[in-house]
Design a protein around this motif. Structure first.
Motif, PDB file in Angstrom:
ATOM      1  N   SER A 233       4.967   1.837   4.361  1.00  0.00           N
ATOM      2  CA  SER A 233       5.265   0.404   4.329  1.00  0.00           C
ATOM      3  C   SER A 233       4.096  -0.379   4.901  1.00  0.00           C
ATOM      4  CB  SER A 233       6.523   0.111   5.150  1.00  0.00           C
ATOM      5  OG  SER A 233       6.801  -1.274   5.124  1.00  0.00           O
ATOM      6  N   LEU A 234       3.568  -1.301   4.107  1.00  0.00           N
ATOM      7  CA  LEU A 234       2.420  -2.093   4.535  1.00  0.00           C
ATOM      8  C   LEU A 234       2.835  -3.464   5.045  1.00  0.00           C
ATOM      9  CD1 LEU A 234       0.186  -1.083   1.560  1.00  0.00           C
ATOM     10  CD2 LEU A 234      -0.212  -0.460   3.927  1.00  0.00           C
ATOM     11  N   VAL A 235       4.043  -3.875   4.691  1.00  0.00           N
ATOM     12  CA  VAL A 235       4.542  -5.180   5.149  1.00  0.00           C
ATOM     13  C   VAL A 235       6.039  -5.069   5.415  1.00  0.00           C
ATOM     14  CG1 VAL A 235       2.855  -6.619   3.942  1.00  0.00           C
ATOM     15  CG2 VAL A 235       4.918  -5.897   2.748  1.00  0.00           C
ATOM     16  N   LYS A 236       6.544  -5.962   6.246  1.00  0.00           N
ATOM     17  CA  LYS A 236       7.987  -6.054   6.446  1.00  0.00           C
ATOM     18  C   LYS A 236       8.575  -6.921   5.331  1.00  0.00           C
ATOM     19  CE  LYS A 236       7.954  -5.495  11.455  1.00  0.00           C
ATOM     20  NZ  LYS A 236       8.180  -6.149  12.765  1.00  0.00           N
ATOM     21  N   ASN A 237       9.800  -6.548   4.913  1.00  0.00           N
ATOM     22  CA  ASN A 237      10.511  -7.329   3.897  1.00  0.00           C
ATOM     23  C   ASN A 237       9.708  -7.479   2.598  1.00  0.00           C
ATOM     24  OD1 ASN A 237      12.521  -7.829   5.869  1.00  0.00           O
ATOM     25  ND2 ASN A 237      11.281  -9.512   6.678  1.00  0.00           N
ATOM     26  N   GLY A 238       8.949  -6.433   2.261  1.00  0.00           N
ATOM     27  CA  GLY A 238       8.177  -6.468   1.018  1.00  0.00           C
ATOM     28  C   GLY A 238       8.953  -5.859  -0.140  1.00  0.00           C
ATOM     29  N   THR A 239       8.258  -5.566  -1.213  1.00  0.00           N
ATOM     30  CA  THR A 239       8.857  -4.952  -2.403  1.00  0.00           C
ATOM     31  C   THR A 239       8.452  -3.481  -2.464  1.00  0.00           C
ATOM     32  OG1 THR A 239       8.736  -7.055  -3.585  1.00  0.00           O
ATOM     33  CG2 THR A 239       8.998  -5.066  -4.924  1.00  0.00           C
ATOM     34  N   TYR A 240       9.418  -2.614  -2.694  1.00  0.00           N
ATOM     35  CA  TYR A 240       9.148  -1.175  -2.741  1.00  0.00           C
ATOM     36  C   TYR A 240       8.704  -0.767  -4.147  1.00  0.00           C
ATOM     37  CZ  TYR A 240       9.781   3.864  -2.254  1.00  0.00           C
ATOM     38  OH  TYR A 240       9.579   5.228  -2.222  1.00  0.00           O
ATOM     39  N   VAL A 241       7.570  -0.070  -4.210  1.00  0.00           N
ATOM     40  CA  VAL A 241       7.056   0.437  -5.489  1.00  0.00           C
ATOM     41  C   VAL A 241       7.305   1.944  -5.504  1.00  0.00           C
ATOM     42  CG1 VAL A 241       5.046   0.631  -7.001  1.00  0.00           C
ATOM     43  CG2 VAL A 241       5.270  -1.351  -5.479  1.00  0.00           C
ATOM     44  N   ALA A 242       8.331   2.354  -6.240  1.00  0.00           N
ATOM     45  CA  ALA A 242       8.794   3.745  -6.187  1.00  0.00           C
ATOM     46  C   ALA A 242       7.723   4.748  -6.636  1.00  0.00           C
ATOM     47  CB  ALA A 242      10.055   3.892  -7.046  1.00  0.00           C
ATOM     48  N   LYS A 243       6.968   4.397  -7.684  1.00  0.00           N
ATOM     49  CA  LYS A 243       5.987   5.343  -8.229  1.00  0.00           C
ATOM     50  C   LYS A 243       4.989   5.794  -7.170  1.00  0.00           C
ATOM     51  CE  LYS A 243       2.563   5.971 -11.907  1.00  0.00           C
ATOM     52  NZ  LYS A 243       1.946   5.407 -13.131  1.00  0.00           N
ATOM     53  N   TYR A 244       4.571   4.867  -6.308  1.00  0.00           N
ATOM     54  CA  TYR A 244       3.570   5.196  -5.291  1.00  0.00           C
ATOM     55  C   TYR A 244       4.164   5.240  -3.879  1.00  0.00           C
ATOM     56  CZ  TYR A 244       0.320   4.457  -9.102  1.00  0.00           C
ATOM     57  OH  TYR A 244      -0.345   4.552 -10.302  1.00  0.00           O
ATOM     58  N   GLN A 245       5.476   5.070  -3.771  1.00  0.00           N
ATOM     59  CA  GLN A 245       6.181   5.137  -2.481  1.00  0.00           C
ATOM     60  C   GLN A 245       5.554   4.209  -1.433  1.00  0.00           C
ATOM     61  OE1 GLN A 245       6.190   9.635  -2.056  1.00  0.00           O
ATOM     62  NE2 GLN A 245       8.345   9.199  -1.610  1.00  0.00           N
ATOM     63  N   ILE A 246       5.270   2.983  -1.859  1.00  0.00           N
ATOM     64  CA  ILE A 246       4.673   2.001  -0.942  1.00  0.00           C
ATOM     65  C   ILE A 246       5.458   0.698  -1.008  1.00  0.00           C
ATOM     66  CG2 ILE A 246       2.285   2.873  -0.852  1.00  0.00           C
ATOM     67  CD1 ILE A 246       1.592   0.940  -3.129  1.00  0.00           C
ATOM     68  N   THR A 247       5.502   0.013   0.126  1.00  0.00           N
ATOM     69  CA  THR A 247       6.099  -1.321   0.176  1.00  0.00           C
ATOM     70  C   THR A 247       4.975  -2.332   0.290  1.00  0.00           C
ATOM     71  OG1 THR A 247       8.090  -0.465   1.242  1.00  0.00           O
ATOM     72  CG2 THR A 247       7.686  -2.824   1.413  1.00  0.00           C
ATOM     73  N   VAL A 248       4.895  -3.225  -0.678  1.00  0.00           N
ATOM     74  CA  VAL A 248       3.800  -4.194  -0.755  1.00  0.00           C
ATOM     75  C   VAL A 248       4.375  -5.613  -0.686  1.00  0.00           C
ATOM     76  CG1 VAL A 248       2.419  -2.607  -2.158  1.00  0.00           C
ATOM     77  CG2 VAL A 248       3.838  -4.352  -3.287  1.00  0.00           C
ATOM     78  N   PRO A 249       3.534  -6.614  -0.420  1.00  0.00           N
ATOM     79  CA  PRO A 249       4.035  -7.989  -0.405  1.00  0.00           C
ATOM     80  C   PRO A 249       4.662  -8.362  -1.757  1.00  0.00           C
ATOM     81  CG  PRO A 249       1.811  -7.888   0.503  1.00  0.00           C
ATOM     82  CD  PRO A 249       2.099  -6.549  -0.083  1.00  0.00           C
ATOM     83  N   GLN A 250       5.791  -9.021  -1.721  1.00  0.00           N
ATOM     84  CA  GLN A 250       6.471  -9.421  -2.959  1.00  0.00           C
ATOM     85  C   GLN A 250       5.557 -10.293  -3.820  1.00  0.00           C
ATOM     86  OE1 GLN A 250      10.349 -10.990  -2.315  1.00  0.00           O
ATOM     87  NE2 GLN A 250      10.774 -11.353  -4.469  1.00  0.00           N
ATOM     88  N   GLU A 251       4.751 -11.117  -3.165  1.00  0.00           N
ATOM     89  CA  GLU A 251       3.811 -11.991  -3.866  1.00  0.00           C
ATOM     90  C   GLU A 251       2.856 -11.175  -4.736  1.00  0.00           C
ATOM     91  OE1 GLU A 251       0.443 -15.413  -2.723  1.00  0.00           O
ATOM     92  OE2 GLU A 251       1.223 -14.065  -1.180  1.00  0.00           O
ATOM     93  N   LEU A 252       2.450 -10.013  -4.228  1.00  0.00           N
ATOM     94  CA  LEU A 252       1.530  -9.167  -4.993  1.00  0.00           C
ATOM     95  C   LEU A 252       2.253  -8.513  -6.163  1.00  0.00           C
ATOM     96  CD1 LEU A 252      -1.096  -7.632  -5.527  1.00  0.00           C
ATOM     97  CD2 LEU A 252      -0.403  -5.950  -3.797  1.00  0.00           C
ATOM     98  N   GLU A 253       3.428  -7.973  -5.923  1.00  0.00           N
ATOM     99  CA  GLU A 253       4.176  -7.295  -6.981  1.00  0.00           C
ATOM    100  C   GLU A 253       4.480  -8.274  -8.119  1.00  0.00           C
ATOM    101  OE1 GLU A 253       6.268  -4.151  -8.962  1.00  0.00           O
ATOM    102  OE2 GLU A 253       4.517  -4.331  -7.686  1.00  0.00           O
ATOM    103  N   ASN A 254       4.734  -9.528  -7.776  1.00  0.00           N
ATOM    104  CA  ASN A 254       5.043 -10.533  -8.796  1.00  0.00           C
ATOM    105  C   ASN A 254       3.807 -11.167  -9.422  1.00  0.00           C
ATOM    106  OD1 ASN A 254       7.712 -10.105  -8.187  1.00  0.00           O
ATOM    107  ND2 ASN A 254       7.884 -11.866  -6.793  1.00  0.00           N
ATOM    108  N   TYR A 255       2.637 -10.874  -8.870  1.00  0.00           N
ATOM    109  CA  TYR A 255       1.394 -11.496  -9.305  1.00  0.00           C
ATOM    110  C   TYR A 255       1.114 -11.173 -10.766  1.00  0.00           C
ATOM    111  CZ  TYR A 255      -3.447 -13.197  -8.700  1.00  0.00           C
ATOM    112  OH  TYR A 255      -4.614 -13.897  -8.771  1.00  0.00           O
ATOM    113  N   GLY A 256       0.907 -12.211 -11.554  1.00  0.00           N
ATOM    114  CA  GLY A 256       0.566 -11.988 -12.968  1.00  0.00           C
ATOM    115  C   GLY A 256       1.768 -11.807 -13.880  1.00  0.00           C
ATOM    116  N   HIS A 257       2.973 -11.776 -13.307  1.00  0.00           N
ATOM    117  CA  HIS A 257       4.179 -11.613 -14.135  1.00  0.00           C
ATOM    118  C   HIS A 257       4.633 -12.970 -14.670  1.00  0.00           C
ATOM    119  CE1 HIS A 257       5.506  -7.502 -12.281  1.00  0.00           C
ATOM    120  NE2 HIS A 257       4.274  -7.492 -12.798  1.00  0.00           N
TER     121      HIS A 257
END
Length: 257
Positions: A233-257
């Protein structure tokens, strides 16, 4: 000063390009005793910039001239890395780069000499000694005015940026940097990823490269890259990316969508 000593100093000045630091230890190895070095300073051929380091009198030296001395005269792996290297390589066109801050990386056993730390270079030096990548691996050479300098290649520099996440480097900015790296050589990226010991760096690198939709990403042999186990987990209350087992900022996961 004797004609012999003048001839010797002229030979010395031809040994190294202008604009670089001259280390007392290296000069001694080349046959210039400490006593002779002292006479050169007294005669205003050389001037001290700190304990064990000199420059030609009247010349300006900057961080690159100091790094050249560490690399070529001492054989150290200390180099310009992370965002600073990407700037030198022309990969940071649209990002605000603070040119007053320079990121340096070296092996875990390498320290910057006292003279380097104490000299006023006119920039803020951020130095990281770490062995998450093998020393000397993934470097490239750039031309300065009178000499060549080893700095991180784009792939290594990107991994160094990710090493600094999240404390000293925003992950969203890393994605913007990754977007500009559309022509990395897959074989070199593969070698670095296999040699990298940081699970965080490897997972983030692959996640960002896939998100950026780079063609070279598809040529990587993912089964040969050890991504470790367990969640990161890289941030609190972020978005979990199952493929890489990492929690990233929601802003990043939504970036470009």
């Amino acid at each position: 000063m004797s004609t012999h000593n003048e001839s010797k100093i002229n030979q010395l000045l031809q040994l190294q390009p202008p604009g670089v630091v001259l280390l007392a230890s290296w000069l001694t190895e080349k046959g210039y005793s400490l006593d002779l070095q002292k006479r050169y300073r007294k005669s205003k051929w050389l001037e001290s910039i700190g304990s064990g380091a000199m420059k030609r009198t009247g010349e300006k030296v900057d961080v690159t001239g100091a790094l050249f001395a560490l690399q070529s005269q001492k054989g150290m792996s200390i180099h310009i890395g992370a965002k600073s290297a990407l700037a030198y390589l022309g990969k940071v066109q649209y990002l605000e780069l603070n040119s007053k801050k320079v990121f340096l990386f070296g092996d875990k056993n390498e320290k910057l000499p006292a003279w380097f730390n104490q000299y006023q270079w006119g920039v803020e030096i951020n130095y990281y000694s770490t062995s998450f990548l093998p020393p000397g691996r993934g470097l490239t050479t750039i031309d300065q005015a009178a000499f060549q300098l080893k700095i991180s290649s784009a792939a290594r520099a990107m991994m160094e940026c990710l090493y600094l996440v999240p404390e000293e480097q925003p992950l969203l900015e890393c994605y913007e940097l990754m977007e500009s790296l559309n022509n990395l050589p897959p074989a070199k990226v593969q070698t670095l990823l296999e040699a990298c010991t940081s699970v965080k760096v490897k997972r983030l690198f692959l996640y960002l490269a896939e998100k950026a939709n780079h063609a070279w990403f598809n040529h990587l042999k993912h089964d040969q890259i050890d991504l470790g186990s367990g969640k990161r987990s890289l941030v609190k209350n972020g978005t979990y990316v199952a493929k890489y087992q990492i929690t990233v900022p929601q802003e990043l996961e939504n970036y470009g969508h």
